[in-house]
Scaffold this motif. Sequence first.
Motif, PDB file in Angstrom:
ATOM      1  N   THR A 128       0.795  -1.232   0.000  1.00 44.11           N
ATOM      2  CA  THR A 128       0.000   0.000   0.000  1.00 44.11           C
ATOM      3  C   THR A 128       0.830   1.287   0.000  1.00 44.11           C
ATOM      4  O   THR A 128       0.264   2.371  -0.073  1.00 44.11           O
ATOM      5  CB  THR A 128      -0.932   0.027   1.233  1.00 44.11           C
ATOM      6  N   SER A 300      -9.616  -5.178   0.245  1.00 46.75           N
ATOM      7  CA  SER A 300      -9.085  -4.294  -0.799  1.00 46.75           C
ATOM      8  C   SER A 300      -9.737  -2.919  -0.740  1.00 46.75           C
ATOM      9  O   SER A 300      -9.061  -1.894  -0.859  1.00 46.75           O
ATOM     10  CB  SER A 300      -9.293  -4.919  -2.179  1.00 46.75           C
ATOM     11  N   LEU A 301     -11.066  -2.897  -0.574  1.00 51.05           N
ATOM     12  CA  LEU A 301     -11.776  -1.618  -0.513  1.00 51.05           C
ATOM     13  C   LEU A 301     -11.326  -0.789   0.690  1.00 51.05           C
ATOM     14  O   LEU A 301     -11.178   0.433   0.598  1.00 51.05           O
ATOM     15  CB  LEU A 301     -13.279  -1.856  -0.457  1.00 51.05           C
ATOM     16  N   ALA A 303      -8.370  -0.891   2.102  1.00 51.19           N
ATOM     17  CA  ALA A 303      -7.035  -0.374   1.790  1.00 51.19           C
ATOM     18  C   ALA A 303      -7.103   0.782   0.801  1.00 51.19           C
ATOM     19  O   ALA A 303      -6.335   1.754   0.904  1.00 51.19           O
ATOM     20  CB  ALA A 303      -6.167  -1.498   1.226  1.00 51.19           C
ATOM     21  N   VAL A 304      -8.028   0.710  -0.155  1.00 50.32           N
ATOM     22  CA  VAL A 304      -8.194   1.789  -1.132  1.00 50.32           C
ATOM     23  C   VAL A 304      -8.613   3.081  -0.442  1.00 50.32           C
ATOM     24  O   VAL A 304      -8.079   4.160  -0.734  1.00 50.32           O
ATOM     25  CB  VAL A 304      -9.237   1.397  -2.212  1.00 50.32           C
ATOM     26  N   THR A 307      -5.690   4.539   1.339  1.00 53.71           N
ATOM     27  CA  THR A 307      -4.735   5.095   0.375  1.00 53.71           C
ATOM     28  C   THR A 307      -5.212   6.441  -0.157  1.00 53.71           C
ATOM     29  O   THR A 307      -4.405   7.366  -0.337  1.00 53.71           O
ATOM     30  CB  THR A 307      -4.509   4.117  -0.788  1.00 53.71           C
ATOM     31  N   ARG A 339      -1.263   2.215  -7.764  1.00 52.30           N
ATOM     32  CA  ARG A 339      -0.302   1.190  -7.354  1.00 52.30           C
ATOM     33  C   ARG A 339      -0.181   0.186  -8.494  1.00 52.30           C
ATOM     34  O   ARG A 339      -1.109   0.013  -9.277  1.00 52.30           O
ATOM     35  CB  ARG A 339      -0.749   0.490  -6.064  1.00 52.30           C
ATOM     36  N   SER A 343       3.810  -3.231  -6.026  1.00 48.96           N
ATOM     37  CA  SER A 343       2.881  -3.913  -5.123  1.00 48.96           C
ATOM     38  C   SER A 343       2.791  -5.400  -5.461  1.00 48.96           C
ATOM     39  O   SER A 343       2.703  -6.253  -4.569  1.00 48.96           O
ATOM     40  CB  SER A 343       1.489  -3.276  -5.218  1.00 48.96           C
ATOM     41  N   PHE A 362      -5.768 -10.029  -2.663  1.00 44.60           N
ATOM     42  CA  PHE A 362      -5.871  -8.674  -2.113  1.00 44.60           C
ATOM     43  C   PHE A 362      -5.040  -7.697  -2.922  1.00 44.60           C
ATOM     44  O   PHE A 362      -5.513  -6.622  -3.320  1.00 44.60           O
ATOM     45  CB  PHE A 362      -5.418  -8.659  -0.650  1.00 44.60           C
ATOM     46  N   TYR A 366      -6.643  -4.717  -5.172  1.00 40.49           N
ATOM     47  CA  TYR A 366      -6.250  -3.378  -4.694  1.00 40.49           C
ATOM     48  C   TYR A 366      -5.546  -2.595  -5.807  1.00 40.49           C
ATOM     49  O   TYR A 366      -5.874  -1.430  -6.073  1.00 40.49           O
ATOM     50  CB  TYR A 366      -5.340  -3.541  -3.484  1.00 40.49           C
ATOM     51  N   LEU A 370      -7.029   0.797  -7.901  1.00 43.98           N
ATOM     52  CA  LEU A 370      -6.286   2.059  -7.937  1.00 43.98           C
ATOM     53  C   LEU A 370      -5.724   2.369  -9.323  1.00 43.98           C
ATOM     54  O   LEU A 370      -5.531   3.537  -9.668  1.00 43.98           O
ATOM     55  CB  LEU A 370      -5.167   2.039  -6.895  1.00 43.98           C
TER      56      LEU A 370
END
Length: 411
Positions: A128, A300-301, A303-304, A307, A339, A343, A362, A366, A370
Amino acid sequence: MNHMVFEIGLAIGLIALAGMISTKLRFSVIPFYILIGMAVGPHAIKIWHFDFRFIESAPLIEFMGRIGVLFLLFYLGLEFSVGRLIKSGKSIAVGGSIYILINFTLGLLFGWLLGLPMAEILIVAGITTISSSAIVAKVLVDLRRTGNAETEMILGIIMFEDVFLAVYISIVSGLVLSSSSTIGGVALSALIALGFMLMVLVVGRKLVPFLNKALRVRSNELFMLIIFAGLFIVAGFSETLHVAEAIGALLVGLVLAETEHMKRIEHLILPFRDFFGAIFFFSFGLTIDPLALGGAVWMSLGAVVLTLIGNVAAGMWAGRSAGLSPKASLNIGLTIMARGEFSIIMANLAKAGGLLAIIQPFAALYVLILAILGPLLTKENKFIYRLLDKVFKFSASPRAKQQELSSSSES
């Protein structure tokens, strides 16, 4: 192997189709390249009697994609010069530190809140934190923002990230793969990476008079061979020193931007940048398994969202520390939102170390989100700035108003 040429031709045709669709919709072409790659990749579903999966040619397309990253970063380097980056050295170091501090801390916190083991937390934080050099370069070129005031900071942060990546991978690989990783070894790796980057910039600048003479070649064929040889040798050698080959290509571009042949190089390299750059994003799509993404949706959402918050905060802080306007500072955070390749490297490291299976899907989901969202947000930066300005009143100060007037023509 017998159908390799046909498969490559079909891949290029699909890439062209994706480009035509994006043009019609007036949307960033990057997501279309990635999605079409997913649709026909090795993990795609066979439809009736038709099998469009590029199983045989995927490795070759992946290698062509690596070349695309080199051309994208090389061209971006040509748009600047060593001198411009040196002048901004202090602000770039501060901005890069701010960016890494915020995003890495949020990554660690996110992994901890999920209750992951320590090794997985470190991997998630790496996934991330690091931006995609290829996507950033593509967005800057496509939106014609290479001349903007904030672009120097964006380039500097990308290079700063690479030094951080060299150190971080050394540490994490030692922990995850259970190999020896001493503090001295990590420090040495970081110093070598940083020393190599500085050496290329300093020595390259000293060699500009020699390069001006050496490149006075009439034949375009010979001229391109010389340029390509330098590009691939430096980029390839840089990877042996734990500096990403893409950053090596960027360094070569920065040095050659100082020469009298910059315009000629730029003109000749343009078709290669566009062709191989498109293949890179398509090849990235080939690596994603759509069927494996479902279990990592909420992770994932989450983490988005982190970010998005981290990048905007880091961009605003880094930009203001360099004396940039709020609008230019916001552009920093939005432009380096995407990303990508780095990543995926971290996710592959987790797989090699036998960590939790959720890390792979993930990272893929992710990065995909992005890769789509980053270019879109960057394109709509004016709308986003107006929304944030209503809340935070960025344009209220006289200094901000003056900066906005002076930079309005660049945006």
